[in-house]
Design an enzyme around this catalytic site. Sequence first.
Site: not given
Lengths: 494, 486
Positions: B86, B161, B185
């Site tokens: 990420k 997210s 997330s």
Amino acid sequence: MTATSVSTSATTAALAKYEPVIGLEVHVQLLTTTKAFCGCLTRFGSAPNTQICPTCLGLPGALPVLNKRAVEFAVLASTALNCEVRTRSVFARKNYFYPDSPKGYQISQYDQPLAEHGWIEVPSENGPKKIGITRLHMEEDAGKSLHEGFPDSATKSYVDLNRCGTPLVEIVSEPDIRTPDEAYEYLTRLKEIMLYTGVSDCNMEEGSLRCDANVSVRPRGQEKFGTKAEVKNVNSFRFIRSALEYEIERQVEVLESGGRVVQETRSWNAAEGRTFSMRSKEEAHDYRYFPEPDLPPLMVSDAWKREILTAMPELPEARRARMVREYEISEQDAQSLTATREFADTFEAAAKRAKSPRRVANLVQSELMGRLRAAGLELEQSPVTMDGVVLAADLAEEGKLSSKQWKQIFDVAFEKGEDFGVVYEREKPQQISDTATLEKMIDEVIAANPKQVEQYRGGKKTVAAFFVGQVMRASKGQANPALLNELVVKKLDA
Amino acid sequence: MRTEANGTISVGMTLQELGQSVISGRVKAAELVNSYLQRIEARNAKINAYLSVASEDARRTAEDLDAAARRGDPLGSLAGVPVAIKDVIAIEGMTATAGSRILEGYKPPYTATAVRRLKEAGAVVLGKLNCDEFAMGSSNENSAYGVVRNPAALDRVPGGSSGGSAAAVAAELAAATLGTDTGGSIRQPASFCGVVGVLPTYGRVSRYGLIAFASSLDRIGPFARTVEDAAMVLGVIAGHDPLDATSSRRPVPDYVAECHRPVEGLRVGVPAEYFAEGLDQEVKLTVQRAIDSLRAQGCVITPVSLPHTRYAVPTYYVLATAEASANLERFDGVRYGYRAPEVKTLSDMYRETRDRGFGREVKRRILLGTYVLSAGYYDAYYRKGQQVRRVLAEDFLKAFEKVDVIVTPTAPTPAFRIGEKTDDPVSMYLADIYTVTASLAGICGISVPCGVSSEGLPIGAQILGPHFCEGTVFRAARAIEQGQTV
């Protein structure tokens, strides 16, 4: 308005009507090798931005890890300032934007500081007085914004982050200080304690010790504090008195002319000798403190505290008291002999191997310090070593040197850059220790001064010193003082 | 051993088997990595999971691994395993945008501990993954670099997210990925995309190198196709890190072994508060079927109560935004990242840089967070939030006196349509309703696929366990996984 106009208009009479109330906030840089929350060096004076890493640069994702040594220094300092060290203290973020604050917040402590409730004793007009210390907390230093000295300084500022993250303690006093002199004494003691504990070099030029002052005045007899101004940037012992005096006079004049003191932050400008308004209360920051989530609460267990405190040296106040007792020296001598821990150590080591410690103290004070000052030398640079001082003291104590003689030797030693012993060995003063020779000289002086003889024999025994002095002069300082004393008394009593 | 049906040669093997195959030379890391890079080339344009692909680095690393394997040098357990990270996690020399314009082109000079550990175990980093800006969002629509599409239905969001991290695993654009979870997330996008996503206990995985959103809540965790693979990755990245003062010194157990322990007798709690109003009927039934399958495997199902659950979302948005408002202060245009051009004064520079550099949701949260910490409001919001946080954690402590794990839906609905909730932040915030409580309590959890809706959308079950009981959570999750395939 200049400083002079304030001084003249705020008359002594007006000043006497008001009582100043002063509290000091002192930042002290801790003498750790590395920074508070990363492994970067804290060395002063390196090329800009060479002592930095992701953590002290505040790069995204980097995290702080507390330097254990910084805690140990802070605990030592707290205890030396008679504070209670909390078992659990909490780091907090103090939020504000400034280019030399790379995270946008400073890691500090807020409602749960490392230590609280301390005091420093200072001399004051009415004898010794305790100035309370509200708190001592740990925090990190900011970097430096450089607004000058570059070709494009007119349009650009530069930032040096070497200092960023250097560990500090902030020591906040109670509003117990009543005069600029007390403030000066408080700062002096504080600095001395920091130096003794070895937690800081307190070098003001390098910013290792910085002071802000909260100042207000109130009519004498009034309980309630007046409105205060915070005076920033009082970063020199030379200026602390003048900055406070200026600010007190300024506030008194405002009140006397029917005005009101505004709560604000003011900056001391040493060059102009006055304080300037920086920002008003309305412009004050809301720092939005909250607990620093990247650092667990700081736990200082009793066991760790004990371990830290094994490094606690004898503190200046206690040391002075002991030296007065042990070496039978005056308070004043003790004061100057303990100016720094190193000096006091050096003195004590010498005193211990001398026949009379008190004599060593006297010689250091009367012969050594003045000459060092005149030559602009530090103790370590002195041509006369402590061994030399001990030798002088022993010779003096044994009566083998007169004061005139040792003064001469000190002079030569400083002139030629030689130790006392070297000069003494080479120019060993001719000392008259022959009884017959001395008696002859004494007889001559007695014969020449019948009036003094009469005084002596009439009971004024102190006149003996007069005869000793006369003979010493006649012998060009070479008479053995101990023997001379003895013979003079014998002759006069005869 | 080769399965090429999906265009990659790893499918059908566990990560452990894959690593062993590379070590033994049966599988070439270079071929493996190439097959993934080709898939990224072919499919990423549609899904937008990757923000940057490090093809050259990845190929070189893979070739080095193959050479080392030929020499018989010792290699780590994830040798040759293609992973992706990420974009809120720092890797030296690769951009780390955090999904934000303010960090466009920013390359950190250091590598996050979790990634360093993956690399040391032989994993090959393929690239950086899309996400909501600064990990703030539940749909991946807040990325400055475009929305990520759900591989299961391209008109749907992947969740957020860590949308890119979930989508990359689902679309087989990486064998495993790292995401971050602050309020859900990892778990929520895992649920939306039909993959496994792990929320490790706070302190289990070092946060060093994770661009902070809310430091007391942020956690790095793995995504993988199976529970065992996720357990394998967690075992590699977990453990104490001297660079993170909040990381735990507890030893890391063998999570893969824990996965395979039987669940018979395991006490499973089901909180009524998580099956109430607002829960999609299909999700409810699917999760209940997963619970039934646990019962069938010998688990003891017990109702539990987490009575303060309804305070979790507001508490989360007070505390998380407060921390975010401070964490994002460093993005000021002074040292790195975007700086607004042509401004005259320092305060203009700050204002313009942050106004143009940050997206709407980030600015909304900075404002919220600044407000709750302001003089006069701190006690009513931040301090109160801290108090409620403790109460919520106590709810779990009490429940875990009676049960070993708790099973709930991961999200109230399957993946929603792109654009469906973008104009309604509160309804978006409620997508986190089942995940934020565990975030606030610091406990561990997982989202494991447990079925699909009538429209074919994945549905995940959330399993929560006490602090540092990841092993138990993996066991229960694997039982649900197995119950499905049976």
